[in-house]
Design an enzyme around this catalytic site. Structure first.
Site: not given
Ligand code: GLU
Length: 313
Positions: A72, A75, A196, A248, A266
């Site tokens: 993430s 992002k 993504y 989060y 994550v």
């Molecule tokens: N690739 C992970 C997902 O889409 C990223 C989640 C994350 O790092 O929060 O579930």
């Protein structure tokens, strides 16, 4: 002389060494992510902290060279790219800028409350953001941008993580098709999702994340070349969204306790853009219940408190 330049480097080093020691004490208290099977292979005892400040002074403690997938943290890069490509108004007509208070992969509010995902730091928001650019920009374009932002030409696609996530990403597939069903997805679902997944699978290390943090902390300027990588007007947007939504559904507590614009993933990565300017990248794949690195959060609490990095004093 920058703000951190006024602090003695011995003092900064001592604070980071203590933070590293504190963080190590927490690696056995979390769990590595296993919902993406490839991530379960991480060693939960790994921990590293990398720091670079505006005077290009660096520190590396522990597992700073070890590569892991960005997850993430990417992002942040997707949001920068969407803002560059589409501009502020267009981007935020597709995604909101509100903390969701739900877990990163939740579908609940998207289905019940809104056609726009809550923010670009949760999966639904990042997938929508990806759909704004996936028709025009290739993965190669985004990879090049990630390498620049992280001052790391060795960033590449972790093929094993990419394959693992593509195979098991049913929840993200549900999100992309829900967005499509609402008529808000701006590109073809599989192409959007592929971008993504690829961005989540970028292979970085703590040093790359420290460099990324410094570019953001430095107002969007590459500290090595002086080149502008993020327009000034986007940097504040980015920092505020990282501050309010980057950790989060622990974002509120993290902002009170640490108070530094940050984004975790994550895979165990954490990027922090602290005042000074100072970029801090951390890696610790042992995660708490929210999906944040247990050791990295504890280390950042110490660093922020001791070096007075909180945004509000
Ligand atoms: N690739 C992970 C997902 O889409 C990223 C989640 C994350 O790092 O929060 O579930």
């Amino acid at each position: 002389m920058t703000e951190t330049g006024n602090k003695s480097f011995d003092r900064i080093r001592a604070v980071f060494e203590e933070a590293y020691r504190i963080g190590l004490g927490y690696t056995d208290q979390g769990k590595v992510a296993d919902y993406i099977p490839e991530l379960a292979k991480a060693n939960r005892d790994d921990f590293g902290i990398s720091m670079i400040d505006g005077d290009l002074r660096t520190l590396s403690l522990g597992d700073c060279e070890k590569r892991f997938s960005m997850q993430s943290v990417s992002k942040v890069i997707l949001l920068c790219a969407a803002l560059l490509h589409c501009g502020f108004e267009e981007t935020f007509s597709h995604v909101m800028m509100e903390p969701s208070g739900d877990s990163f992969n939740s579908i609940l509010k998207l289905d019940l409350a809104s056609n726009r995902p809550y923010n670009p730091m949760i999966n639904a928001g990042a997938i929508e953001t990806a759909s704004l650019i996936s028709g025009d920009l290739s993965f190669g374009d985004l990879l090049g941008y990630a390498r620049e932002l992280c001052a790391d030409p060795e960033i590449c696609l972790d093929e094993a993580v990419y394959a693992s996530e593509s195979k098991t990403g049913d929840r993200n597939r549900a999100i992309v098709y829900l967005l499509k069903s609402k008529g808000v997805l701006m590109d073809e679902p599989e192409r959007t999702l592929d971008l993504y997944f690829r961005m989540c699978s970028l292979s970085v290390n703590a040093r790359s994340l420290a460099n990324l943090g410094l570019v953001i902390a430095n107002g969007g300027l590459d500290p090595f070349t002086g080149r502008r990588l993020i327009p000034t007007e986007h940097v504040r947007t980015l920092k505020v969204i990282m501050f309010t939504c980057g950790m989060y559904d622990y974002s509120g507590k993290f902002s009170v306790r640490v108070g530094v614009p940050s984004k975790s993933g994550v895979g165990g990565g954490l990027v922090c853009a602290a005042k000074g300017p100072m970029g801090i990248g951390l890696y610790g794949p042992s995660l708490d219940a929210f999906g944040n690195s247990k050791a990295a959060v504890k280390a950042m609490e110490h660093i922020s408190r001791e070096l007075e990095l909180h945004s509000f004093y």
